[in-house]
Enzyme design. Structure first.
Site, PDB file in Angstrom:
ATOM      1  N   CYS A 208      -7.087 -49.579 -79.256  1.00  0.00           N
ATOM      2  CA  CYS A 208      -6.169 -50.704 -79.420  1.00  0.00           C
ATOM      3  C   CYS A 208      -5.276 -50.804 -78.174  1.00  0.00           C
ATOM      4  O   CYS A 208      -5.775 -51.060 -77.086  1.00  0.00           O
ATOM      5  CB  CYS A 208      -5.367 -50.518 -80.706  1.00  0.00           C
ATOM      6  SG  CYS A 208      -4.235 -51.843 -81.114  1.00  0.00           S
ATOM      7  N   ASP A 265     -13.512 -58.956 -84.946  1.00  0.00           N
ATOM      8  CA  ASP A 265     -12.149 -58.869 -84.415  1.00  0.00           C
ATOM      9  C   ASP A 265     -11.779 -60.205 -83.781  1.00  0.00           C
ATOM     10  O   ASP A 265     -12.169 -60.507 -82.661  1.00  0.00           O
ATOM     11  CB  ASP A 265     -12.078 -57.740 -83.387  1.00  0.00           C
ATOM     12  CG  ASP A 265     -10.679 -57.472 -82.881  1.00  0.00           C
ATOM     13  OD1 ASP A 265      -9.802 -58.347 -83.058  1.00  0.00           O
ATOM     14  OD2 ASP A 265     -10.451 -56.393 -82.309  1.00  0.00           O
ATOM     15  N   HIS A 297     -11.102 -55.222 -85.996  1.00  0.00           N
ATOM     16  CA  HIS A 297     -10.223 -54.425 -85.138  1.00  0.00           C
ATOM     17  C   HIS A 297      -9.950 -53.079 -85.807  1.00  0.00           C
ATOM     18  O   HIS A 297      -9.971 -52.965 -87.023  1.00  0.00           O
ATOM     19  CB  HIS A 297      -8.913 -55.184 -84.915  1.00  0.00           C
ATOM     20  CG  HIS A 297      -8.100 -54.647 -83.789  1.00  0.00           C
ATOM     21  ND1 HIS A 297      -8.417 -54.900 -82.466  1.00  0.00           N
ATOM     22  CD2 HIS A 297      -6.999 -53.856 -83.764  1.00  0.00           C
ATOM     23  CE1 HIS A 297      -7.537 -54.295 -81.689  1.00  0.00           C
ATOM     24  NE2 HIS A 297      -6.665 -53.663 -82.459  1.00  0.00           N
TER      25      HIS A 297
END
Length: 326
Positions: A208, A265, A297
């Site tokens: 991330c 995502d 995600h």
């Protein structure tokens, strides 16, 4: 992190990415959709779980708990409890962005087995150095690596909780200069290479927020040996603290780059992934990009409902193979 191979682009994986890019939201880009400027790790409406579904499961007041709630049926045995690894909380010194020596904290995990080992820096998500990231570092030590998970928020302290909304957390990270993060990681690389157990090879993996950091370091540190990025933001608006995106630095990346991205995502379009891959290929860089069709995600985080076991296991196997190769 063991040997260096000549320039190779994984053709099968290149085709996989392109095919998925043609079937998933191909018209969305970070420029055309302003929602893509919001980190999907913070706003579940941009992930494959809808906000209504998420809040229906946990309740409004418990939204932040989804970051820490274990997916018990999916979680593997804890690597942190393995008696064959050694965990140590350490402090190292970095000059940061202002050339003033500062202490940076982190977790160092080493295999008990003797010999020389490659090192992997494990860079945390936007939520800071959580137990999940520490667990990932322990998994790398189980695999035979010196693993180091730095707390890149050491100066700033713990990030604000999600109970205050997404805004304060975004403001928190936007105030941290990329230069500071890059210098901290360069200092960590030097520290790791200085370990008597080190074979002098150092790679990085980030998730991330850390995925973006991993790609940035590939463009900043010419002595990095390998880079792996999990669903890190590829493009973005330039600011004083974050002047470059990974795409901006593609021509400067030297370490072989492996990318893992979720096909569901909505915060990171497959078109962005393809653009970075193609740009790196144009500059004769070693790159593989994988899109996981069933994943959104944070699909690797087994403490969140976004965890997608099949995709996470495939990405982990490819990551270990990448480090073995480079």
């Amino acid at each position: 992190l063991y040997t260096t191979f000549p320039f190779v682009v994984g053709e099968a994986n290149t085709r996989e990415t392109k095919e998925l890019g043609n079937t998933m939201h191909p018209l969305e880009t970070s420029d055309s959709n302003p929602n893509l400027n919001i980190d999907p790790a913070l706003d579940p409406t941009l992930d494959h779980l809808s906000r209504r579904t998420l809040l229906g499961r946990v309740g409004v007041g418990a939204l932040a708990a989804t970051v820490a709630s274990p997916i018990l049926a999916e979680a593997p045995p804890k690597a942190s409890e393995d008696p064959n690894i050694i965990k140590t909380d350490i402090i190292f010194t970095s000059k940061g962005a202002d050339d003033k020596p500062t202490e940076v904290k982190g977790l160092l995990v080493m295999p008990k087995a003797g010999g020389k080992h490659g090192a992997v820096m494990v860079v945390h998500e936007i939520f800071g150095l959580t137990d999940h990231i520490k667990e990932v570092a322990c998994r790398f030590a189980q695999a035979g690596y010196i693993a180091f998970a730095p707390d890149l928020f050491s100066r700033e302290g713990a990030p604000p909780p999600l109970t205050g909304g997404f805004g304060p957390l975004m403001e928190f990270v936007q105030k941290i200069p990329d230069k500071q993060v890059m210098e901290d990681l360069k200092a960590a690389m030097k520290m790791l290479r200085g370990k008597k157990e080190s074979n002098k090879k150092v790679g990085i993996v980030g998730f991330c927020w850390g995925g973006r950091v991993s790609m940035l370091l590939d463009g900043y540190a010419s002595d990095l040996d390998a880079a792996v990025a999990y669903y890190g933001r590829i493009v973005g608006q330039s600011t004083a603290n974050q002047p470059h995106s990974p795409l901006d630095l593609a021509d400067k990346m030297k370490a072989p780059l492996l990318g893992h991205f979720g096909g569901l995502d909505r915060g990171i379009p497959t078109t962005d992934v393809e653009k970075l891959r193609d740009t790196l290929k144009e500059h004769n860089k070693t790159v593989e990009m994988h899109i996981y069709e069933k994943a959104g995600h944070a699909f690797n985080n087994d403490t969140r409902e976004s965890y997608q076991k099949e995709s996470a296991e495939a990405a982990w196997a490819r990551t270990l193979e990448w480090y073995k190769k480079y």
